[in-house]
Design a protein around this motif. Structure first.
Motif, PDB file in Angstrom:
ATOM      1  N   LEU A  92    -102.058  15.737  -2.078  1.00  0.00           N
ATOM      2  CA  LEU A  92    -102.209  14.966  -0.855  1.00  0.00           C
ATOM      3  C   LEU A  92    -102.529  13.517  -1.200  1.00  0.00           C
ATOM      4  CD1 LEU A  92    -104.304  17.467   1.255  1.00  0.00           C
ATOM      5  CD2 LEU A  92    -101.882  16.906   1.536  1.00  0.00           C
ATOM      6  N   HIS A  93    -102.020  12.614  -0.407  1.00  0.00           N
ATOM      7  CA  HIS A  93    -102.302  11.191  -0.551  1.00  0.00           C
ATOM      8  C   HIS A  93    -103.787  10.962  -0.277  1.00  0.00           C
ATOM      9  CE1 HIS A  93    -101.974   6.877   0.086  1.00  0.00           C
ATOM     10  NE2 HIS A  93    -100.785   6.951  -0.498  1.00  0.00           N
ATOM     11  N   ASP A  94    -104.364   9.927  -0.867  1.00  0.00           N
ATOM     12  CA  ASP A  94    -105.765   9.583  -0.612  1.00  0.00           C
ATOM     13  C   ASP A  94    -106.002   9.427   0.895  1.00  0.00           C
ATOM     14  OD1 ASP A  94    -106.228   9.550  -3.323  1.00  0.00           O
ATOM     15  OD2 ASP A  94    -106.052   7.386  -3.507  1.00  0.00           O
ATOM     16  N   GLY A  95    -107.120   9.956   1.368  1.00  0.00           N
ATOM     17  CA  GLY A  95    -107.461   9.860   2.783  1.00  0.00           C
ATOM     18  C   GLY A  95    -106.911  10.987   3.639  1.00  0.00           C
ATOM     19  N   LEU A  99    -100.963  23.529  -2.138  1.00  0.00           N
ATOM     20  CA  LEU A  99    -101.869  22.380  -2.128  1.00  0.00           C
ATOM     21  C   LEU A  99    -103.326  22.775  -2.369  1.00  0.00           C
ATOM     22  CD1 LEU A  99    -100.344  20.360   0.825  1.00  0.00           C
ATOM     23  CD2 LEU A  99    -100.167  19.846  -1.624  1.00  0.00           C
ATOM     24  N   ALA A 100    -103.696  23.970  -1.934  1.00  0.00           N
ATOM     25  CA  ALA A 100    -105.063  24.453  -2.136  1.00  0.00           C
ATOM     26  C   ALA A 100    -105.281  24.964  -3.555  1.00  0.00           C
ATOM     27  CB  ALA A 100    -105.387  25.545  -1.124  1.00  0.00           C
ATOM     28  N   GLY A 101    -104.189  25.117  -4.303  1.00  0.00           N
ATOM     29  CA  GLY A 101    -104.297  25.598  -5.675  1.00  0.00           C
ATOM     30  C   GLY A 101    -104.374  27.103  -5.798  1.00  0.00           C
ATOM     31  N   THR A 102    -104.098  27.828  -4.717  1.00  0.00           N
ATOM     32  CA  THR A 102    -104.150  29.290  -4.777  1.00  0.00           C
ATOM     33  C   THR A 102    -102.824  29.896  -5.206  1.00  0.00           C
ATOM     34  OG1 THR A 102    -103.715  29.446  -2.405  1.00  0.00           O
ATOM     35  CG2 THR A 102    -106.008  29.472  -3.091  1.00  0.00           C
ATOM     36  N   GLU A 107     -90.447  21.283   3.863  1.00  0.00           N
ATOM     37  CA  GLU A 107     -91.804  20.812   4.182  1.00  0.00           C
ATOM     38  C   GLU A 107     -92.273  19.770   3.170  1.00  0.00           C
ATOM     39  OE1 GLU A 107     -94.738  23.554   6.557  1.00  0.00           O
ATOM     40  OE2 GLU A 107     -94.252  24.444   4.607  1.00  0.00           O
ATOM     41  N   ILE A 108     -91.973  19.990   1.897  1.00  0.00           N
ATOM     42  CA  ILE A 108     -92.346  19.029   0.860  1.00  0.00           C
ATOM     43  C   ILE A 108     -91.647  17.699   1.106  1.00  0.00           C
ATOM     44  CG2 ILE A 108     -92.080  18.484  -1.601  1.00  0.00           C
ATOM     45  CD1 ILE A 108     -92.577  21.517  -2.120  1.00  0.00           C
ATOM     46  N   ARG A 109     -90.355  17.760   1.373  1.00  0.00           N
ATOM     47  CA  ARG A 109     -89.572  16.544   1.633  1.00  0.00           C
ATOM     48  C   ARG A 109     -90.142  15.779   2.830  1.00  0.00           C
ATOM     49  NH1 ARG A 109     -85.257  18.816   0.668  1.00  0.00           N
ATOM     50  NH2 ARG A 109     -84.816  19.681   2.691  1.00  0.00           N
ATOM     51  N   ALA A 110     -90.482  16.506   3.900  1.00  0.00           N
ATOM     52  CA  ALA A 110     -91.049  15.873   5.093  1.00  0.00           C
ATOM     53  C   ALA A 110     -92.390  15.218   4.770  1.00  0.00           C
ATOM     54  CB  ALA A 110     -91.212  16.893   6.210  1.00  0.00           C
ATOM     55  N   GLY A 111     -93.225  15.898   3.994  1.00  0.00           N
ATOM     56  CA  GLY A 111     -94.520  15.347   3.631  1.00  0.00           C
ATOM     57  C   GLY A 111     -94.412  14.074   2.808  1.00  0.00           C
ATOM     58  N   TRP A 128     -97.838  11.562   3.511  1.00  0.00           N
ATOM     59  CA  TRP A 128     -99.100  12.262   3.280  1.00  0.00           C
ATOM     60  C   TRP A 128     -99.067  13.130   2.027  1.00  0.00           C
ATOM     61  CZ3 TRP A 128     -98.379  17.506   3.509  1.00  0.00           C
ATOM     62  CH2 TRP A 128     -97.367  18.001   4.324  1.00  0.00           C
ATOM     63  N   LEU A 129     -97.911  13.274   1.414  1.00  0.00           N
ATOM     64  CA  LEU A 129     -97.761  14.111   0.215  1.00  0.00           C
ATOM     65  C   LEU A 129     -97.174  13.271  -0.895  1.00  0.00           C
ATOM     66  CD1 LEU A 129     -98.084  17.069  -0.729  1.00  0.00           C
ATOM     67  CD2 LEU A 129     -95.727  17.444  -0.024  1.00  0.00           C
ATOM     68  N   ILE A 130     -97.722  13.437  -2.108  1.00  0.00           N
ATOM     69  CA  ILE A 130     -97.244  12.704  -3.276  1.00  0.00           C
ATOM     70  C   ILE A 130     -96.676  13.695  -4.273  1.00  0.00           C
ATOM     71  CG2 ILE A 130     -97.935  11.257  -5.230  1.00  0.00           C
ATOM     72  CD1 ILE A 130    -100.196  10.199  -3.442  1.00  0.00           C
ATOM     73  N   GLU A 131     -95.465  13.415  -4.714  1.00  0.00           N
ATOM     74  CA  GLU A 131     -94.812  14.236  -5.732  1.00  0.00           C
ATOM     75  C   GLU A 131     -95.111  13.600  -7.078  1.00  0.00           C
ATOM     76  OE1 GLU A 131     -90.528  16.414  -6.040  1.00  0.00           O
ATOM     77  OE2 GLU A 131     -90.561  14.359  -5.291  1.00  0.00           O
ATOM     78  N   GLN A 132     -95.577  14.400  -8.034  1.00  0.00           N
ATOM     79  CA  GLN A 132     -95.890  13.854  -9.348  1.00  0.00           C
ATOM     80  C   GLN A 132     -95.312  14.730 -10.436  1.00  0.00           C
ATOM     81  OE1 GLN A 132    -100.081  13.370  -8.863  1.00  0.00           O
ATOM     82  NE2 GLN A 132    -100.536  15.511  -9.156  1.00  0.00           N
ATOM     83  N   GLU A 133     -94.921  14.093 -11.522  1.00  0.00           N
ATOM     84  CA  GLU A 133     -94.396  14.807 -12.676  1.00  0.00           C
ATOM     85  C   GLU A 133     -95.534  15.500 -13.385  1.00  0.00           C
ATOM     86  OE1 GLU A 133     -91.223  15.050 -13.885  1.00  0.00           O
ATOM     87  OE2 GLU A 133     -90.422  13.888 -12.220  1.00  0.00           O
ATOM     88  N   LYS A 134     -95.282  16.699 -13.874  1.00  0.00           N
ATOM     89  CA  LYS A 134     -96.272  17.389 -14.690  1.00  0.00           C
ATOM     90  C   LYS A 134     -96.233  16.821 -16.085  1.00  0.00           C
ATOM     91  CE  LYS A 134     -96.816  21.837 -12.524  1.00  0.00           C
ATOM     92  NZ  LYS A 134     -96.743  23.279 -12.690  1.00  0.00           N
ATOM     93  N   THR A 135     -97.384  16.639 -16.671  1.00  0.00           N
ATOM     94  CA  THR A 135     -97.435  16.177 -18.045  1.00  0.00           C
ATOM     95  C   THR A 135     -97.896  17.329 -18.934  1.00  0.00           C
ATOM     96  OG1 THR A 135     -99.676  15.378 -17.704  1.00  0.00           O
ATOM     97  CG2 THR A 135     -97.901  13.781 -17.431  1.00  0.00           C
TER      98      THR A 135
END
Length: 75
Positions: free
Chosen positions: A5-8, A40-43, A58-62, A67-74
């Protein structure tokens, strides 16, 4: 890929499944499905391959709504 989730922005799980995503800067809430809420809850872990179509939508809409940030896994 992973998402956060984006900050805030806060996640409010509902007892009946799914959740609401709330942005303190906006009066509206966005309802999301149980798959994205669990992710998002990590479950639930992120899908190994492409997410199922409903989850992908839903991910695309977010991401598009900001309100949703897509990030690469490192590794």
């Amino acid at each position: 890929m992973s998402w956060r989730l984006h900050d805030g922005i806060s996640l409010h799980p509902m007892p009946f499944g799914g959740a609401f995503v709330l942005d303190g800067a906006r009066p509206a809430a966005r309802q999301i499905g149980s798959e994205l809420a669990a992710l998002l809850a990590g479950t639930d872990p992120a899908p190994a391959g492409p997410p199922p179509p409903a989850l992908a939508a839903e991910i695309r809409a977010g991401v598009e709504e900001g309100w949703l940030i897509e990030q690469e896994k490192t590794a």
